[in-house]
Design a protein around this motif. Structure first.
Motif, PDB file in Angstrom:
ATOM      1  N   HIS A   1       0.640  -0.970  -0.355  1.00 59.19           N
ATOM      2  CA  HIS A   1      -0.079  -0.065  -0.351  1.00 59.19           C
ATOM      3  C   HIS A   1       0.754   1.336  -0.274  1.00 59.19           C
ATOM      4  O   HIS A   1       2.226   1.752   1.210  1.00 59.19           O
ATOM      5  CB  HIS A   1      -0.922   0.360   1.204  1.00 59.19           C
ATOM      6  N   GLY A   2       0.542   1.726  -0.884  1.00 60.28           N
ATOM      7  CA  GLY A   2       1.498   3.318  -1.311  1.00 60.28           C
ATOM      8  C   GLY A   2       2.707   3.382  -1.570  1.00 60.28           C
ATOM      9  O   GLY A   2       3.858   4.510  -2.130  1.00 60.28           O
ATOM     10  N   ALA A   3       3.057   1.654  -2.277  1.00 58.55           N
ATOM     11  CA  ALA A   3       4.761   1.510  -2.951  1.00 58.55           C
ATOM     12  C   ALA A   3       5.718   2.168  -1.977  1.00 58.55           C
ATOM     13  O   ALA A   3       6.392   2.641  -2.246  1.00 58.55           O
ATOM     14  CB  ALA A   3       4.155   2.034  -4.128  1.00 58.55           C
ATOM     15  N   LEU A   4       5.390   1.641  -0.606  1.00 56.01           N
ATOM     16  CA  LEU A   4       6.637   2.323   0.388  1.00 56.01           C
ATOM     17  C   LEU A   4       7.698   1.876  -0.678  1.00 56.01           C
ATOM     18  O   LEU A   4       9.054   2.665   0.417  1.00 56.01           O
ATOM     19  CB  LEU A   4       6.189   3.100   1.248  1.00 56.01           C
ATOM     20  N   ARG A   5       7.482   0.651  -0.211  1.00 61.41           N
ATOM     21  CA  ARG A   5       8.980  -0.055   0.064  1.00 61.41           C
ATOM     22  C   ARG A   5       9.213  -0.235   0.869  1.00 61.41           C
ATOM     23  O   ARG A   5      10.720   0.664   1.403  1.00 61.41           O
ATOM     24  CB  ARG A   5       9.962   0.098  -1.443  1.00 61.41           C
ATOM     25  N   PRO A   6       9.129  -0.384   2.306  1.00 62.27           N
ATOM     26  CA  PRO A   6       9.215  -0.542   3.689  1.00 62.27           C
ATOM     27  C   PRO A   6      10.163  -1.124   4.335  1.00 62.27           C
ATOM     28  O   PRO A   6       9.563  -1.755   5.194  1.00 62.27           O
ATOM     29  CB  PRO A   6       7.811  -0.481   4.548  1.00 62.27           C
ATOM     30  N   TRP A   7      10.896  -1.646   2.994  1.00 60.17           N
ATOM     31  CA  TRP A   7      11.738  -2.568   3.293  1.00 60.17           C
ATOM     32  C   TRP A   7      13.266  -2.944   2.774  1.00 60.17           C
ATOM     33  O   TRP A   7      13.440  -2.242   1.935  1.00 60.17           O
ATOM     34  CB  TRP A   7      11.449  -4.097   2.973  1.00 60.17           C
TER      35      TRP A   7
ATOM     36  N   VAL B   1      12.060  -4.203   8.640  1.00 62.05           N
ATOM     37  CA  VAL B   1      11.187  -3.037   8.097  1.00 62.05           C
ATOM     38  C   VAL B   1      11.926  -2.079   8.203  1.00 62.05           C
ATOM     39  O   VAL B   1      12.871  -1.797   9.330  1.00 62.05           O
ATOM     40  CB  VAL B   1      10.263  -3.655   8.795  1.00 62.05           C
ATOM     41  N   SER B   2      11.730  -1.287   6.704  1.00 61.76           N
ATOM     42  CA  SER B   2      12.306  -0.289   7.511  1.00 61.76           C
ATOM     43  C   SER B   2      11.185   1.183   6.988  1.00 61.76           C
ATOM     44  O   SER B   2      11.060   1.276   5.884  1.00 61.76           O
ATOM     45  CB  SER B   2      13.364  -0.044   6.326  1.00 61.76           C
ATOM     46  N   ARG B   3      10.702   1.230   7.847  1.00 60.60           N
ATOM     47  CA  ARG B   3       9.371   2.131   7.638  1.00 60.60           C
ATOM     48  C   ARG B   3       9.170   3.693   7.474  1.00 60.60           C
ATOM     49  O   ARG B   3      10.850   4.388   7.854  1.00 60.60           O
ATOM     50  CB  ARG B   3       9.082   2.230   9.583  1.00 60.60           C
ATOM     51  N   ARG B   4       8.417   3.811   6.809  1.00 58.43           N
ATOM     52  CA  ARG B   4       8.586   5.222   5.931  1.00 58.43           C
ATOM     53  C   ARG B   4       7.529   5.945   6.289  1.00 58.43           C
ATOM     54  O   ARG B   4       6.667   5.839   7.198  1.00 58.43           O
ATOM     55  CB  ARG B   4       8.317   5.467   4.787  1.00 58.43           C
ATOM     56  N   GLU B   5       8.224   7.641   6.453  1.00 60.25           N
ATOM     57  CA  GLU B   5       6.715   8.295   6.797  1.00 60.25           C
ATOM     58  C   GLU B   5       5.875   8.271   6.271  1.00 60.25           C
ATOM     59  O   GLU B   5       5.782   8.272   5.064  1.00 60.25           O
ATOM     60  CB  GLU B   5       7.808   9.596   6.943  1.00 60.25           C
ATOM     61  N   SER B   6       4.139   8.179   6.579  1.00 57.35           N
ATOM     62  CA  SER B   6       3.493   8.300   5.700  1.00 57.35           C
ATOM     63  C   SER B   6       2.343   8.792   6.710  1.00 57.35           C
ATOM     64  O   SER B   6       2.049   7.695   8.142  1.00 57.35           O
ATOM     65  CB  SER B   6       2.882   6.812   5.076  1.00 57.35           C
TER      66      SER B   6
ATOM     67  N   GLU C   1      13.301  -1.973  12.171  1.00 60.46           N
ATOM     68  CA  GLU C   1      13.308  -3.141  12.850  1.00 60.46           C
ATOM     69  C   GLU C   1      14.089  -4.327  12.374  1.00 60.46           C
ATOM     70  O   GLU C   1      12.968  -4.413  10.893  1.00 60.46           O
ATOM     71  CB  GLU C   1      12.110  -3.253  13.623  1.00 60.46           C
ATOM     72  N   LEU C   2      14.188  -5.334  13.098  1.00 62.44           N
ATOM     73  CA  LEU C   2      14.576  -6.683  12.364  1.00 62.44           C
ATOM     74  C   LEU C   2      13.457  -7.516  12.722  1.00 62.44           C
ATOM     75  O   LEU C   2      12.883  -7.730  14.092  1.00 62.44           O
ATOM     76  CB  LEU C   2      16.139  -7.013  13.127  1.00 62.44           C
ATOM     77  N   LEU C   3      13.281  -7.959  11.478  1.00 54.68           N
ATOM     78  CA  LEU C   3      12.079  -9.173  11.813  1.00 54.68           C
ATOM     79  C   LEU C   3      12.803 -10.926  11.519  1.00 54.68           C
ATOM     80  O   LEU C   3      12.016 -11.740  11.966  1.00 54.68           O
ATOM     81  CB  LEU C   3      11.406  -8.807  10.737  1.00 54.68           C
TER      82      LEU C   3
END
Length: 182
Positions: A40-46, A92-97, A151-153
């Motif tokens: 969702h949002g094509a953030l590529r949060p990883w 997981v590499s969270r992006r501001e959204s 965060e490491l999964l």
């Protein structure tokens, strides 16, 4: 049965693997395909981190530091990352959204990890996703060079499938127990 259904149906965790491992170049097309998960949002949060060679020793040292162990127990824990020639850290590499919550971004990263494990299995590699209570410890964060928003999964342990391999047996489920209607 379709090739996809067959590949997914054959997936098993391999707790023991041989010293063979896919090369960086062999991983690249699989990562490209794994990136097709719903996002969702094509953030590529990883992101993914290859852990090979001496990096596995440094990871083992970080696990020992996080656990505060010494002696035989420390040596056993330090050896855990050596169970496979290749570990792939799933991050997981969270992006501001404003529209994509953190949990959705976590789900995308987990989806990439799972998809990659399926693709590796389909290519004939043995894979096991490993985690544990030290996964998100500060020494492990440091050695994996995680940013504040990450965060490491866990790690995919990847290697060849031993000839005498007896992968774990997954009990079948009654799908009606898990699929309901509203």
């Amino acid at each position: 049965m379709s090739a996809v259904l067959d590949a997914v149906g054959r997936r098993r965790s391999h707790s023991k693997v041989t010293a063979q491992a896919p090369t960086h170049e062999e991983l690249l097309p699989l990562v490209s395909i794994a990136a097709r998960v719903a996002d969702h949002g094509a953030l590529r949060p990883w992101r993914l981190i290859e852990v090979r060679g001496d990096a596995r020793l440094r990871l083992g040292e970080a696990l020992v530091e996080a656990a505060g162990l010494t002696g035989t127990e420390a040596a056993k824990l330090a050896a855990k990352p050596l169970r496979a020639e290749l570990l792939i850290a799933i991050v997981v590499s969270r992006r501001e959204s404003d529209s994509v919550a953190a949990w959705e971004q976590d789900a995308v990263a987990a989806g990439v990890g799972h998809m990659l494990s399926l693709l590796l299995t389909d290519q004939g590699w043995g894979v096991m996703w490993r985690t544990g209570p030290l996964t998100r410890s500060e020494p492990v964060r440091r050695v994996q060079r995680l940013r504040e928003s990450e965060e490491l999964l866990g790690w995919l342990y990847v290697g060849g499938v031993p000839i005498d391999c007896r992968p774990g047996v997954r009990q079948t489920i009654n799908p009606s127990d898990y699929l309901s209607e509203l």
